[in-house]
Scaffold this motif. Sequence first.
Motif, PDB file in Angstrom:
ATOM      1  N   LEU A 154     -69.838  31.583  -4.059  1.00  0.00           N
ATOM      2  CA  LEU A 154     -70.394  32.527  -3.536  1.00  0.00           C
ATOM      3  C   LEU A 154     -72.023  32.541  -3.778  1.00  0.00           C
ATOM      4  O   LEU A 154     -72.755  33.098  -3.078  1.00  0.00           O
ATOM      5  N   LEU A 155     -72.235  31.874  -4.972  1.00  0.00           N
ATOM      6  CA  LEU A 155     -73.716  31.706  -5.153  1.00  0.00           C
ATOM      7  C   LEU A 155     -74.706  30.997  -4.032  1.00  0.00           C
ATOM      8  O   LEU A 155     -75.842  31.151  -4.152  1.00  0.00           O
ATOM      9  N   ARG A 156     -73.961  30.164  -3.362  1.00  0.00           N
ATOM     10  CA  ARG A 156     -74.472  29.398  -2.166  1.00  0.00           C
ATOM     11  C   ARG A 156     -74.093  29.868  -0.878  1.00  0.00           C
ATOM     12  O   ARG A 156     -75.105  29.857  -0.016  1.00  0.00           O
ATOM     13  N   SER A 157     -73.000  30.475  -0.805  1.00  0.00           N
ATOM     14  CA  SER A 157     -72.846  31.124   0.740  1.00  0.00           C
ATOM     15  C   SER A 157     -73.085  32.379   0.568  1.00  0.00           C
ATOM     16  O   SER A 157     -73.340  32.638   1.997  1.00  0.00           O
ATOM     17  N   LEU A 158     -73.484  33.181  -0.336  1.00  0.00           N
ATOM     18  CA  LEU A 158     -73.880  34.544   0.030  1.00  0.00           C
ATOM     19  C   LEU A 158     -75.268  34.650  -0.572  1.00  0.00           C
ATOM     20  O   LEU A 158     -75.322  35.061  -1.906  1.00  0.00           O
ATOM     21  N   PRO A 159     -76.596  33.858  -0.558  1.00  0.00           N
ATOM     22  CA  PRO A 159     -77.603  33.910  -1.153  1.00  0.00           C
ATOM     23  C   PRO A 159     -78.497  35.253  -0.935  1.00  0.00           C
ATOM     24  O   PRO A 159     -79.385  35.336  -0.717  1.00  0.00           O
ATOM     25  N   ILE A 160     -77.722  36.404  -1.616  1.00  0.00           N
ATOM     26  CA  ILE A 160     -78.237  37.834  -1.475  1.00  0.00           C
ATOM     27  C   ILE A 160     -79.128  37.971  -2.713  1.00  0.00           C
ATOM     28  O   ILE A 160     -78.277  37.866  -3.728  1.00  0.00           O
ATOM     29  N   GLY A 161     -80.177  38.370  -2.888  1.00  0.00           N
ATOM     30  CA  GLY A 161     -81.038  38.792  -4.135  1.00  0.00           C
ATOM     31  C   GLY A 161     -81.176  37.380  -4.771  1.00  0.00           C
ATOM     32  O   GLY A 161     -81.991  37.519  -5.730  1.00  0.00           O
ATOM     33  N   LEU A 162     -81.108  36.316  -4.259  1.00  0.00           N
ATOM     34  CA  LEU A 162     -81.371  35.140  -4.999  1.00  0.00           C
ATOM     35  C   LEU A 162     -82.792  34.573  -4.485  1.00  0.00           C
ATOM     36  O   LEU A 162     -83.376  34.655  -3.407  1.00  0.00           O
ATOM     37  N   TYR A 163     -83.679  33.850  -5.572  1.00  0.00           N
ATOM     38  CA  TYR A 163     -84.842  33.382  -5.137  1.00  0.00           C
ATOM     39  C   TYR A 163     -85.043  31.994  -4.936  1.00  0.00           C
ATOM     40  O   TYR A 163     -84.226  31.108  -5.798  1.00  0.00           O
ATOM     41  N   ILE A 198     -81.292  43.072   7.902  1.00  0.00           N
ATOM     42  CA  ILE A 198     -80.592  42.279   6.955  1.00  0.00           C
ATOM     43  C   ILE A 198     -81.191  40.986   6.762  1.00  0.00           C
ATOM     44  O   ILE A 198     -81.637  40.711   5.555  1.00  0.00           O
ATOM     45  N   TYR A 199     -81.605  40.501   7.852  1.00  0.00           N
ATOM     46  CA  TYR A 199     -82.354  38.915   7.629  1.00  0.00           C
ATOM     47  C   TYR A 199     -83.747  39.248   7.281  1.00  0.00           C
ATOM     48  O   TYR A 199     -84.104  38.245   6.245  1.00  0.00           O
ATOM     49  N   SER A 200     -84.599  40.289   7.568  1.00  0.00           N
ATOM     50  CA  SER A 200     -85.960  40.531   6.758  1.00  0.00           C
ATOM     51  C   SER A 200     -85.865  40.803   5.414  1.00  0.00           C
ATOM     52  O   SER A 200     -86.669  40.255   4.666  1.00  0.00           O
ATOM     53  N   SER A 201     -84.975  41.428   4.999  1.00  0.00           N
ATOM     54  CA  SER A 201     -84.759  41.854   3.616  1.00  0.00           C
ATOM     55  C   SER A 201     -84.290  40.545   2.716  1.00  0.00           C
ATOM     56  O   SER A 201     -84.913  40.294   1.776  1.00  0.00           O
ATOM     57  N   ASN A 202     -83.478  39.858   3.350  1.00  0.00           N
ATOM     58  CA  ASN A 202     -83.184  38.541   2.951  1.00  0.00           C
ATOM     59  C   ASN A 202     -84.230  37.688   2.698  1.00  0.00           C
ATOM     60  O   ASN A 202     -84.460  36.882   1.727  1.00  0.00           O
ATOM     61  N   LEU A 203     -84.989  37.382   3.779  1.00  0.00           N
ATOM     62  CA  LEU A 203     -86.189  36.585   3.740  1.00  0.00           C
ATOM     63  C   LEU A 203     -87.091  36.957   2.738  1.00  0.00           C
ATOM     64  O   LEU A 203     -88.080  36.020   1.803  1.00  0.00           O
ATOM     65  N   TYR A 204     -87.208  38.272   2.300  1.00  0.00           N
ATOM     66  CA  TYR A 204     -88.378  38.661   1.442  1.00  0.00           C
ATOM     67  C   TYR A 204     -87.676  38.246   0.007  1.00  0.00           C
ATOM     68  O   TYR A 204     -88.588  37.657  -0.980  1.00  0.00           O
ATOM     69  N   LEU A 205     -86.234  38.582  -0.158  1.00  0.00           N
ATOM     70  CA  LEU A 205     -85.982  38.347  -1.524  1.00  0.00           C
ATOM     71  C   LEU A 205     -85.921  36.830  -1.854  1.00  0.00           C
ATOM     72  O   LEU A 205     -86.103  36.310  -3.071  1.00  0.00           O
ATOM     73  N   LEU A 206     -85.713  35.952  -0.810  1.00  0.00           N
ATOM     74  CA  LEU A 206     -85.488  34.381  -0.702  1.00  0.00           C
ATOM     75  C   LEU A 206     -86.868  33.734  -1.017  1.00  0.00           C
ATOM     76  O   LEU A 206     -86.963  32.812  -2.051  1.00  0.00           O
ATOM     77  N   THR A 207     -87.935  34.373  -0.907  1.00  0.00           N
ATOM     78  CA  THR A 207     -89.502  33.836  -1.092  1.00  0.00           C
ATOM     79  C   THR A 207     -90.062  34.691  -2.146  1.00  0.00           C
ATOM     80  O   THR A 207     -91.128  34.295  -2.008  1.00  0.00           O
TER      81      THR A 207
END
Length: 290
Positions: free
Chosen positions: A3-12, A145-154
Amino acid sequence: MDLLRSLPIGLYLEKPLTWLHRLDPRVKLAWLMSLILTPLLSNPYWRIFLVLFLIIITSLALIPWRVQKKQMSWLLFLSLVVFVMTSFSPDGFNLTYQPRLPTSDIIITQPTDYQYVLYKIGNLTVTRRSFDLAIRVSTLLFTLIYSSNLYLLTTAPEQITAGIEELLSPLRKFKLPITEIVLTLTLALRFIPLVLEEIQNLIRSISTRAINWKKLGIKKGLKIWLIVAEKLLANILLRAEQIAIAMEVRGFTTPNQHQVQWHQLKLSIYDFLALFCLLLFWFSRITIGN
């Protein structure tokens, strides 16, 4: 199943450091809010442009495809399914129109090529309203969804909270607990991977026991999942208690007396360039997107 790789939600994403990582968190937060707000009351062309814009930004940032391929592919697939389902759904105008004048044998040709029904096969009908609604719903789902994930990712969690605290600092004049709110947000962002890790461990523990769900039936299967949910809640509460004990052992009393500045926020020339592009972005939204 990881889950930590397939759902990168909130991960940096720590490596590689892209130009999105180097931007100030306040500038990226302004872009995020713009991407969330500009689809409101906009035309379909602007909504489609936002989807293409996010995909292009991801490509230009040189984010590894291994990081984005699962979430982007599934999100695009979900948006496509929503688009198809909404296109063939009823448009809400369930009215039977009767001609105002009696029928005549004279064939009256329509002066324009306008057609309200775009496509029809059997009982499935695509109208202009349902097609427009499908574009609005599917593109909005992807953009949010994608803009929020991109912000958390970077953006690191500490950078996010530091930027929000800096922007909300004028509200301290009204005696609002800004520091407490920012601390809660920091702990929440750090707690998301712990929750995913607990869920992953419980799923692996069930899969290793090779349970025959067909023989158990619905009642016993639900009983097992209730036990798993209870164990998950207990583990999450235990993790929260461990974090509270660790903060108490380190002498934490109030957020104001134990502030740790992880990042020194300072705008660079690239940040000003991003803000200038943001002004052009809003100008395009006002002139083209209406």
